[in-house]
Design an enzyme around this catalytic site. Structure first.
Site, PDB file in Angstrom:
ATOM      1  N   THR A  63      -8.340   6.780  -1.524  1.00  0.00           N
ATOM      2  CA  THR A  63      -9.702   6.285  -1.733  1.00  0.00           C
ATOM      3  C   THR A  63     -10.731   7.329  -1.339  1.00  0.00           C
ATOM      4  O   THR A  63     -11.877   7.253  -1.768  1.00  0.00           O
ATOM      5  CB  THR A  63      -9.948   5.003  -0.912  1.00  0.00           C
ATOM      6  OG1 THR A  63      -9.445   5.217   0.413  1.00  0.00           O
ATOM      7  CG2 THR A  63      -9.241   3.818  -1.525  1.00  0.00           C
TER       8      THR A  63
ATOM      9  N   LYS B  74     -14.951   8.558  -2.705  1.00  0.00           N
ATOM     10  CA  LYS B  74     -16.156   8.728  -1.884  1.00  0.00           C
ATOM     11  C   LYS B  74     -16.774  10.103  -2.144  1.00  0.00           C
ATOM     12  O   LYS B  74     -17.998  10.236  -2.267  1.00  0.00           O
ATOM     13  CB  LYS B  74     -15.806   8.559  -0.400  1.00  0.00           C
ATOM     14  CG  LYS B  74     -15.260   7.171  -0.080  1.00  0.00           C
ATOM     15  CD  LYS B  74     -14.515   7.101   1.259  1.00  0.00           C
ATOM     16  CE  LYS B  74     -13.729   5.791   1.336  1.00  0.00           C
ATOM     17  NZ  LYS B  74     -12.780   5.772   2.473  1.00  0.00           N
TER      18      LYS B  74
ATOM     19  N   LYS C  33       0.793  14.474   2.432  1.00  0.00           N
ATOM     20  CA  LYS C  33      -0.581  14.797   2.052  1.00  0.00           C
ATOM     21  C   LYS C  33      -0.817  16.313   2.023  1.00  0.00           C
ATOM     22  O   LYS C  33      -1.828  16.793   1.544  1.00  0.00           O
ATOM     23  CB  LYS C  33      -1.577  14.129   3.004  1.00  0.00           C
ATOM     24  CG  LYS C  33      -1.578  12.599   2.912  1.00  0.00           C
ATOM     25  CD  LYS C  33      -2.588  11.992   3.863  1.00  0.00           C
ATOM     26  CE  LYS C  33      -2.487  10.487   3.990  1.00  0.00           C
ATOM     27  NZ  LYS C  33      -3.111   9.743   2.869  1.00  0.00           N
TER      28      LYS C  33
ATOM     29  N   LYS D 125      -8.353  13.406   6.116  1.00  0.00           N
ATOM     30  CA  LYS D 125      -7.504  12.224   5.967  1.00  0.00           C
ATOM     31  C   LYS D 125      -6.469  12.264   7.081  1.00  0.00           C
ATOM     32  O   LYS D 125      -6.362  13.280   7.780  1.00  0.00           O
ATOM     33  CB  LYS D 125      -6.826  12.193   4.592  1.00  0.00           C
ATOM     34  CG  LYS D 125      -6.178  13.523   4.176  1.00  0.00           C
ATOM     35  CD  LYS D 125      -5.651  13.475   2.733  1.00  0.00           C
ATOM     36  CE  LYS D 125      -6.716  13.767   1.698  1.00  0.00           C
ATOM     37  NZ  LYS D 125      -6.679  12.912   0.526  1.00  0.00           N
ATOM     38  N   ARG D 126      -5.696  11.157   7.282  1.00  0.00           N
ATOM     39  CA  ARG D 126      -4.631  11.199   8.267  1.00  0.00           C
ATOM     40  C   ARG D 126      -3.703  12.376   7.963  1.00  0.00           C
ATOM     41  O   ARG D 126      -3.505  12.735   6.801  1.00  0.00           O
ATOM     42  CB  ARG D 126      -3.838   9.879   8.252  1.00  0.00           C
ATOM     43  CG  ARG D 126      -4.569   8.725   8.906  1.00  0.00           C
ATOM     44  CD  ARG D 126      -4.862   8.967  10.365  1.00  0.00           C
ATOM     45  NE  ARG D 126      -3.663   8.857  11.170  1.00  0.00           N
ATOM     46  CZ  ARG D 126      -3.363   7.829  11.942  1.00  0.00           C
ATOM     47  NH1 ARG D 126      -4.184   6.781  12.024  1.00  0.00           N
ATOM     48  NH2 ARG D 126      -2.262   7.807  12.667  1.00  0.00           N
TER      49      ARG D 126
ATOM     50  N   HIS E 185       0.802  -1.226   0.000  1.00  0.00           N
ATOM     51  CA  HIS E 185       0.000   0.000   0.000  1.00  0.00           C
ATOM     52  C   HIS E 185       0.828   1.266   0.000  1.00  0.00           C
ATOM     53  O   HIS E 185       0.288   2.350   0.235  1.00  0.00           O
ATOM     54  CB  HIS E 185      -0.914   0.034   1.228  1.00  0.00           C
ATOM     55  CG  HIS E 185      -1.923  -1.052   1.261  1.00  0.00           C
ATOM     56  ND1 HIS E 185      -3.211  -0.879   0.821  1.00  0.00           N
ATOM     57  CD2 HIS E 185      -1.818  -2.341   1.644  1.00  0.00           C
ATOM     58  CE1 HIS E 185      -3.868  -2.019   0.961  1.00  0.00           C
ATOM     59  NE2 HIS E 185      -3.044  -2.924   1.464  1.00  0.00           N
TER      60      HIS E 185
END
Ligand code: Z2T
Length: 742
Positions: A676, A680, A571, A565-566, A373
């Site tokens: 992901t 959504k 990110k 998100k985390r 991942h």
């Protein structure tokens, strides 16, 4: 036990009301019975939580019927089963999901209304099952839903942590972690199987033993812990197929420590036994960085060993030797976390089942596949040899033996290129000698699976280049997906109804490709109007939540711009925050008359930082500090707001995503393996602001780049930009805040 034969099967069937009825009055009777007999409250006086418990038990009864039928069906058919091994599952809540997949949600809602209860209100009473960190764990949960819906004979195996992911509390802008007591009020979605238990062994020594004129190895373990199964039924949608997520909890073993009992140290003996339970007590909250902690390794082996004993026992129920094992068993490793399973299968086949090494190896090579991942090297697990040797001495030997054969084979294939041989070795020599779990998994799996197309390309050309050149046929990818059942039907029921209305069918709930049928209505103004109304109501719900959680009043006519998100440097929540600072600065410096041209915006950020990740923690503090300044500036008013949503989890995502207008996925290109969250948001009609990274590359191909905001540098531009260094200018009034916090 044994009751079946004594009572007689005929009489048993006569006593059973097969199956439970789902008309409103049967459901009402059922719920009230559970209030009285399960929750043990008076049927004339119970609160919302007790009503939720009774409702959950009523749904559970219906789940169990289908679950039993599924087990019976597959026991008779004996198909190849897929076993999904994962340390993490982020299931979130189960009530709505189960009732919807069973097709009886509306019946329950009607039944409850007459009793004076609201289905959605009761559903809110449920806490999240948060047995995971982030995308990897939610992917596991989505996959379970899809496997059930698509009628696969699948099993999920994992750990039943007493404490899931920590609860995030924000104090003075800083993240604080609190334990997640998710089991304190009971968990109606699991079934404790007191008779499904296996001993799991640790420590000890390996001795040579005479056997058939030769020698063989025997492991004499030093400690035994019992694994108890907790089964979580997973219903498919529109099918009776209801599969099992089997989670293991650690209990003290019955094999008591006679020595301490005999020496009279009874109290200490009991207290020491209790320590066994720590193995499944808490989920590690680091979503990537691997620390060589013994407890973590114990957790991994504990769940791998129990799962394999269970799987092999099931196989042996209908097979007398291992010839058909690869035709009946597929083991999917979710990242390297469960890769001790490889050594464990070898150990069981060779040491316990007495198969020859080569025969066992042949079986191992046919049953494992491995999903990775990440592209970040710090995410790759390296288990120190010393640690493995003391905890699992026999497994270390087996891994050495696998490595020996493999390196010999490798020399024949690539010659004596020692640099490459040492890069590809399962054993890493160095200051701390360690086992490279990814190398072990690649060598022993028939397939190495990436989670998006670019991710797979990066694996082949960088991370696992040496292996790709050796075994190109092993490398494959399946771009991640999410289940529309959770992310539209459960979380956005009004959009779900709208889609079914305009498509004229509910078939898209099982077959997501049918959503493409909406394209024919793309220009339909009525559809647009209905969709806007749905969004508006979802935004109102979200605004109420924001006000309750953070005290900030936000306008629903503003654009909701979301990044959840985390928290991670790659990110780039920091970049988002600096962008917000810049936007604030622009508004402040603008002519008053120009402000009418600004689209009012509510920026929403949410996510947890790994407790030991200092920079991530500071990003949270910075966000709250910037929010404090902006939200209290009357000069800016509704033009700009910033809110940090605390304790982001699956349920919060279900609330936030349907209310988002714009969502951000702005990882540095080449860093997000898949992503992901974007999917959504997309399926809820939200616009994306996204880097060409991970699965976004494929999303762009599907939706077209004109239907999104493509953001930032391309992957091939990143190295040169890094070289050049920062060019960003932070407005003066914030420079101090940023410097102070960071
Ligand atoms: C995780 O959630 C992901 C990768 C990890 O690498 C660890 C964790 Cl906990 C070891 C995520 C990826 O970051 C994300 O891009 C991907 O979509 C997700 O796994 C599911 O594959």
């Amino acid at each position: 036990r044994g009751g079946e034969t004594r009572v007689g099967v005929e009489r048993m069937f006569g006593l059973m009301d097969r199956f439970l009825k789902s008309d409103p009055s049967s459901l009402q009777k059922d719920i009230l019975d559970h209030v009285e007999y399960t929750v043990a409250r008076s049927r004339f006086s119970f609160d919302d939580f007790e009503a939720y418990q009774a409702l959950a038990h009523s749904v559970r009864d219906r789940l169990i019927e289908r679950w039993h039928d599924t087990q019976l069906h597959f026991k008779k058919k004996d198909p190849k089963r897929i076993y999904f091994l994962s340390m993490e599952f982020l299931m979130g809540r189960s009530l709505s999901n189960s009732a919807i997949n069973l097709g009886i949600r509306d019946q329950y809602a009607d039944a409850l209304k007459e009793l004076g209860f609201e289905f959605e209100v009761l559903a809110e009473q449920e806490g999240d099952a948060a047995l995971g960190n982030g995308g990897l764990a939610r992917l596991s949960a989505c996959q379970m839903d899809s496997l059930a819906t698509m009628d696969y004979p699948a099993w999920g195996y994992g750990l039943r942590y007493q404490y899931g992911l920590f609860r995030q509390v924000i104090l003075d802008g800083y993240q604080h972690e609190q334990p997640d007591y998710w089991l304190n009020f009971g968990n109606p979605w699991e079934i404790e199987r007191v008779h499904v238990t296996y001993p799991v062994k640790f420590y000890g020594t390996v001795e040579d033993e005479n056997f058939n004129g030769g020698k063989r190895k025997v492991w004499l373990p030093g400690e035994t812990v019992e694994a108890v199964a907790y089964d979580n039924p997973i219903p498919g949608h529109g099918t009776r197929n209801t599969i099992t997520l089997r989670l293991w909890a650690a209990k003290p073993s019955d094999q008591i420590d006679m020595e301490s009992y005999n020496t009279g140290d009874y109290i200490n003996a009991v207290v020491n036994r209790q320590r066994a339970e720590t193995i499944s007590s808490v989920l590690f909250p680091d979503d990537r960085s691997y620390q060589g902690k013994e407890l973590r390794l114990k957790q991994q082996y504990f769940f791998v060993s129990a799962s394999l004993q269970d799987i092999i026992r099931r196989f042996k129920d209908s097979h007398s030797n291992f010839d058909d094992f690869p035709e009946k068993v597929a083991l999917q490793l979710n990242d390297t976390h469960p890769s001790l399973a490889i050594a464990e299968v070898m150990r069981v086949l060779v040491d316990e089942e007495h198969l020859g090494w080569n025969r066992a190896w042949d079986i191992v090579c046919k049953i494992f596949s491995f999903t990775t991942h990440t592209v970040l090297p710090e995410g790759l697990e390296k288990v120190p040899v010393d640690l493995l040797e003391s905890l699992l001495p026999r497994h270390l030997q087996i891994i050495y033996d696998i490595n020996f054969d493999y390196i010999e084979e490798l020399k024949k294939r690539i010659g004596l290129d020692y640099d490459r041989l040492s890069r590809m070795s399962i054993v890493e020599d160095g200051a701390i000698k360690s086992i490279r779990m990814a190398n072990l998994a690649i060598v022993c799996s028939h397939t190495v699976n990436g989670v998006s197309r670019v991710h797979s390309e990066l694996l082949k050309t960088r991370v696992f280049k040496d292996f790709y050149e050796l075994w190109p046929h092993k490398f494959d990818y399946k771009t991640n997906g999410v289940t529309q059942r959770r992310w539209i039907v459960v979380s956005n029921p009004s959009l779900s109804a709208l889609i079914s209305k305009w498509l004229g069918t509910e078939a898209w709930i099982r077959d997501v490709d049918l959503l493409a049928g909406l394209q024919e209505q793309a220009a339909n103004a009525d559809l647009h109007e209905e969709w806007r109304m749905v969004r508006k109501v979802n935004k109102m719900r979200l605004a109420e939540y924001i006000e309750a959680m953070s005290g900030v009043k936000v306008s629903v006519s503003a654009m909701f711009d979301v990044q959840i998100k985390r928290i991670h440097e790659y990110k780039r929540q920091l970049l988002n925050i600096l962008g917000i600072v810049h936007r604030y600065d622009c508004i402040k410096n603008m002519e008053k008359s120009d402000r009418t041209k600004v689209v009012p915006r509510v920026c929403i950020i949410g996510g947890k930082a790994a407790p030991g990740y200092e920079i991530a923690r500071k990003i949270i503090k910075l966000c709250n500090a910037v929010a404090e300044k902006i939200n209290n500036d009357p000069d800016v008013g509704d033009l700009l707001k910033l809110v940090f949503i605390p304790d982001y989890n699956v349920s919060v995502a279900e609330l936030v995503i349907p209310g988002a207008d714009l969502s951000q996925h702005i990882s540095t290109a080449g860093h997000e393996a898949s992503g992901t969250g974007s999917m959504k948001f997309l399926m809820n009609g939200c616009l994306l602001l996204a880097t060409e990274d991970g699965s976004t590359v494929e999303i762009i191909e599907e939706i077209g780049k004109d239907n999104m905001f493509l953001f930032g540098a391309k992957m091939h531009e990143v190295p040169a930009l890094r070289e050049k260094g920062p060019t960003l200018k932070v407005p003066l009034q914030f420079a101090r805040v940023v410097r102070y916090v960071m």
